[in-house]
Scaffold this motif. Structure first.
Motif, PDB file in Angstrom:
ATOM      1  N   LEU A 142       3.205   6.246  19.693  1.00 13.39           N
ATOM      2  CA  LEU A 142       1.831   6.407  19.544  1.00 13.39           C
ATOM      3  C   LEU A 142       1.651   6.820  17.969  1.00 13.39           C
ATOM      4  O   LEU A 142       0.641   6.777  17.374  1.00 13.39           O
ATOM      5  CB  LEU A 142       1.340   7.407  20.609  1.00 13.39           C
ATOM      6  N   GLU A 143       2.589   7.997  17.601  1.00 20.55           N
ATOM      7  CA  GLU A 143       2.863   8.368  16.383  1.00 20.55           C
ATOM      8  C   GLU A 143       2.907   7.392  15.366  1.00 20.55           C
ATOM      9  O   GLU A 143       2.204   7.288  14.231  1.00 20.55           O
ATOM     10  CB  GLU A 143       3.864   9.646  16.142  1.00 20.55           C
ATOM     11  N   LYS A 144       3.448   6.291  15.505  1.00 23.72           N
ATOM     12  CA  LYS A 144       3.670   5.216  14.544  1.00 23.72           C
ATOM     13  C   LYS A 144       2.297   4.612  14.586  1.00 23.72           C
ATOM     14  O   LYS A 144       2.130   4.408  13.427  1.00 23.72           O
ATOM     15  CB  LYS A 144       5.032   4.402  15.016  1.00 23.72           C
ATOM     16  N   ILE A 145       1.931   4.048  15.743  1.00 27.10           N
ATOM     17  CA  ILE A 145       0.551   3.487  15.405  1.00 27.10           C
ATOM     18  C   ILE A 145      -0.568   4.322  14.885  1.00 27.10           C
ATOM     19  O   ILE A 145      -1.201   3.809  13.940  1.00 27.10           O
ATOM     20  CB  ILE A 145       0.137   3.170  16.738  1.00 27.10           C
ATOM     21  N   TYR A 146      -0.505   5.651  15.236  1.00 29.06           N
ATOM     22  CA  TYR A 146      -1.327   6.496  14.433  1.00 29.06           C
ATOM     23  C   TYR A 146      -0.906   6.587  12.950  1.00 29.06           C
ATOM     24  O   TYR A 146      -1.926   6.366  12.035  1.00 29.06           O
ATOM     25  CB  TYR A 146      -0.995   8.012  14.901  1.00 29.06           C
ATOM     26  N   ASP A 147       0.292   6.754  12.325  1.00 23.23           N
ATOM     27  CA  ASP A 147       0.537   6.466  11.038  1.00 23.23           C
ATOM     28  C   ASP A 147       0.111   5.359  10.451  1.00 23.23           C
ATOM     29  O   ASP A 147      -0.386   5.165   9.194  1.00 23.23           O
ATOM     30  CB  ASP A 147       2.025   6.713  11.023  1.00 23.23           C
ATOM     31  N   ARG A 148       0.076   3.975  11.059  1.00 28.97           N
ATOM     32  CA  ARG A 148      -0.051   2.908  10.732  1.00 28.97           C
ATOM     33  C   ARG A 148      -1.769   2.740  10.433  1.00 28.97           C
ATOM     34  O   ARG A 148      -2.048   1.951   9.489  1.00 28.97           O
ATOM     35  CB  ARG A 148       0.060   1.697  11.377  1.00 28.97           C
ATOM     36  N   TYR A 149      -2.593   3.224  11.403  1.00 32.20           N
ATOM     37  CA  TYR A 149      -3.775   2.976  11.449  1.00 32.20           C
ATOM     38  C   TYR A 149      -4.656   4.163  11.192  1.00 32.20           C
ATOM     39  O   TYR A 149      -6.007   3.875  11.009  1.00 32.20           O
ATOM     40  CB  TYR A 149      -4.193   2.170  12.977  1.00 32.20           C
ATOM     41  N   GLU A 150      -4.331   5.522  11.164  1.00 34.63           N
ATOM     42  CA  GLU A 150      -5.327   6.456  10.976  1.00 34.63           C
ATOM     43  C   GLU A 150      -6.162   6.357   9.807  1.00 34.63           C
ATOM     44  O   GLU A 150      -7.312   6.614   9.920  1.00 34.63           O
ATOM     45  CB  GLU A 150      -4.308   7.882  10.986  1.00 34.63           C
ATOM     46  N   LYS A 151      -5.718   6.243   8.723  1.00 32.58           N
ATOM     47  CA  LYS A 151      -6.373   6.021   7.409  1.00 32.58           C
ATOM     48  C   LYS A 151      -7.511   4.880   7.436  1.00 32.58           C
ATOM     49  O   LYS A 151      -8.605   5.148   7.239  1.00 32.58           O
ATOM     50  CB  LYS A 151      -5.679   5.669   6.320  1.00 32.58           C
ATOM     51  N   ILE A 152      -7.203   3.818   8.078  1.00 33.19           N
ATOM     52  CA  ILE A 152      -8.167   2.616   8.010  1.00 33.19           C
ATOM     53  C   ILE A 152      -9.233   3.038   9.098  1.00 33.19           C
ATOM     54  O   ILE A 152     -10.461   2.671   8.857  1.00 33.19           O
ATOM     55  CB  ILE A 152      -7.608   1.395   8.132  1.00 33.19           C
ATOM     56  N   LEU A 153      -8.568   3.454  10.230  1.00 33.75           N
ATOM     57  CA  LEU A 153      -9.665   3.991  11.305  1.00 33.75           C
ATOM     58  C   LEU A 153     -10.704   5.017  10.754  1.00 33.75           C
ATOM     59  O   LEU A 153     -11.909   4.770  10.980  1.00 33.75           O
ATOM     60  CB  LEU A 153      -9.104   4.311  12.599  1.00 33.75           C
ATOM     61  N   TYR A 154      -9.864   6.076   9.986  1.00 30.97           N
ATOM     62  CA  TYR A 154     -10.944   7.120   9.573  1.00 30.97           C
ATOM     63  C   TYR A 154     -12.084   6.448   8.539  1.00 30.97           C
ATOM     64  O   TYR A 154     -13.286   7.152   8.619  1.00 30.97           O
ATOM     65  CB  TYR A 154     -10.119   8.141   9.017  1.00 30.97           C
ATOM     66  N   SER A 155     -11.429   5.640   7.889  1.00 30.39           N
ATOM     67  CA  SER A 155     -12.492   5.026   6.653  1.00 30.39           C
ATOM     68  C   SER A 155     -13.490   4.485   7.365  1.00 30.39           C
ATOM     69  O   SER A 155     -14.696   4.377   7.043  1.00 30.39           O
ATOM     70  CB  SER A 155     -11.773   4.112   5.764  1.00 30.39           C
ATOM     71  N   LEU A 156     -13.271   3.797   8.457  1.00 30.27           N
ATOM     72  CA  LEU A 156     -14.201   2.655   8.989  1.00 30.27           C
ATOM     73  C   LEU A 156     -15.266   3.670   9.541  1.00 30.27           C
ATOM     74  O   LEU A 156     -16.228   3.579   9.645  1.00 30.27           O
ATOM     75  CB  LEU A 156     -13.429   2.048  10.091  1.00 30.27           C
ATOM     76  N   SER A 157     -14.707   4.737  10.461  1.00 26.99           N
ATOM     77  CA  SER A 157     -15.487   5.662  11.269  1.00 26.99           C
ATOM     78  C   SER A 157     -16.180   6.491  10.403  1.00 26.99           C
ATOM     79  O   SER A 157     -17.635   6.691  10.502  1.00 26.99           O
ATOM     80  CB  SER A 157     -14.540   6.644  11.972  1.00 26.99           C
ATOM     81  N   TYR A 158     -15.782   6.825   9.014  1.00 30.71           N
ATOM     82  CA  TYR A 158     -16.520   7.639   8.255  1.00 30.71           C
ATOM     83  C   TYR A 158     -17.723   6.829   7.722  1.00 30.71           C
ATOM     84  O   TYR A 158     -18.785   7.390   7.451  1.00 30.71           O
ATOM     85  CB  TYR A 158     -15.830   7.886   7.053  1.00 30.71           C
ATOM     86  N   LYS A 159     -17.583   5.496   7.399  1.00 33.89           N
ATOM     87  CA  LYS A 159     -18.441   4.546   7.007  1.00 33.89           C
ATOM     88  C   LYS A 159     -19.574   4.520   8.102  1.00 33.89           C
ATOM     89  O   LYS A 159     -20.800   4.394   7.729  1.00 33.89           O
ATOM     90  CB  LYS A 159     -17.852   3.372   6.753  1.00 33.89           C
ATOM     91  N   VAL A 160     -19.315   4.370   9.320  1.00 33.85           N
ATOM     92  CA  VAL A 160     -20.216   4.308  10.463  1.00 33.85           C
ATOM     93  C   VAL A 160     -21.039   5.565  10.678  1.00 33.85           C
ATOM     94  O   VAL A 160     -22.183   5.579  10.682  1.00 33.85           O
ATOM     95  CB  VAL A 160     -19.494   3.740  11.746  1.00 33.85           C
ATOM     96  N   THR A 161     -20.416   6.881  10.495  1.00 32.92           N
ATOM     97  CA  THR A 161     -20.930   7.909  10.879  1.00 32.92           C
ATOM     98  C   THR A 161     -21.525   8.695   9.813  1.00 32.92           C
ATOM     99  O   THR A 161     -22.411   9.328   9.804  1.00 32.92           O
ATOM    100  CB  THR A 161     -19.974   9.013  11.522  1.00 32.92           C
ATOM    101  N   GLY A 162     -20.816   8.684   8.460  1.00 30.12           N
ATOM    102  CA  GLY A 162     -21.168   9.388   7.426  1.00 30.12           C
ATOM    103  C   GLY A 162     -20.639  11.068   7.520  1.00 30.12           C
ATOM    104  O   GLY A 162     -21.233  11.483   6.620  1.00 30.12           O
ATOM    105  N   GLN A 163     -20.051  11.352   8.395  1.00 36.81           N
ATOM    106  CA  GLN A 163     -19.781  12.765   8.484  1.00 36.81           C
ATOM    107  C   GLN A 163     -18.216  12.743   8.919  1.00 36.81           C
ATOM    108  O   GLN A 163     -17.667  11.994   9.709  1.00 36.81           O
ATOM    109  CB  GLN A 163     -20.258  13.244   9.770  1.00 36.81           C
TER     110      GLN A 163
END
Length: 187
Positions: free
Chosen positions: A20-41
């Motif tokens: 799970l940590e490895k998946i997190y390390d692989r995707y955390e940044k792109i998921l955060y970027s996408l989520s930030y783009k959607v929420t703006g927060q």
């Protein structure tokens, strides 16, 4: 690359926290970027990413390889989690259009724009000190966690965080200058 994701995902369902940590390390940044783009927060984006990984861990989010790429699936989960959080907080503006949400299959125009922005960012990074360049490349472009970088260089985690923070501070000064010059490098 998708095979690695599937292998890690299967390990997660067997209770492997490191997977799970490895998946997190692989995707955390792109998921955060996408989520930030959607929420703006920032807070909602972080919460959306957290919800994605909770769903994966608790098996509420189930991936089926026959339905598409793992990366598309996890990004869809992040997008949906972001929208759900906006709905819960009733922060969706009345003029919100779901077409504003980034598509997982970007248009040619978006790809060109991202490429130009990426080129400008890489030029800005090249102006940092060698140490800062290493930290930024490993953390943002290679997706390593700060802990992994600290282990690789055998330096304290706080040092890595400090170097990344300092590098970002420099980039905040450099990038607006490049934007005002149309992304041109100083000769």
């Amino acid at each position: 690359m998708n095979d690695i994701d599937i292998e890690l995902y299967e390990k997660v369902h067997l209770g492997d926290k490191q997977a799970l940590e490895k998946i997190y390390d692989r995707y955390e940044k792109i998921l955060y970027s996408l989520s930030y783009k959607v929420t703006g927060q920032k807070e909602l984006a972080e919460e959306a990413v957290q919800e994605v990984f909770i769903k994966i861990w608790t098996k509420k989010g189930t991936y089926h390889a026959s339905k598409g790429k793992f990366s598309s699936w996890i990004m869809t989960m992040a997008r949906n989690a972001s929208i759900d959080l906006l709905r819960k907080r009733r922060d969706i503006p009345s003029d919100f259009e779901y077409e504003q949400i980034p598509d997982e299959n970007p248009s040619v125009e978006n790809l060109i724009e991202w490429k130009e922005e990426g080129t400008m960012l890489r030029q800005a990074v090249s102006e940092l000190s060698e140490e800062q360049q290493k930290m930024i490349n490993l953390f943002y472009f290679k997706g390593l966690s700060q802990q992994s970088i600290a282990s690789e260089f055998e330096i304290p985690l706080g040092t890595v965080k400090g170097r990344v923070r300092l590098a970002l501070k420099h980039l905040r000064k450099i990038i607006p200058q490049k934007v005002s010059k149309g992304g041109e490098l100083d000769e």
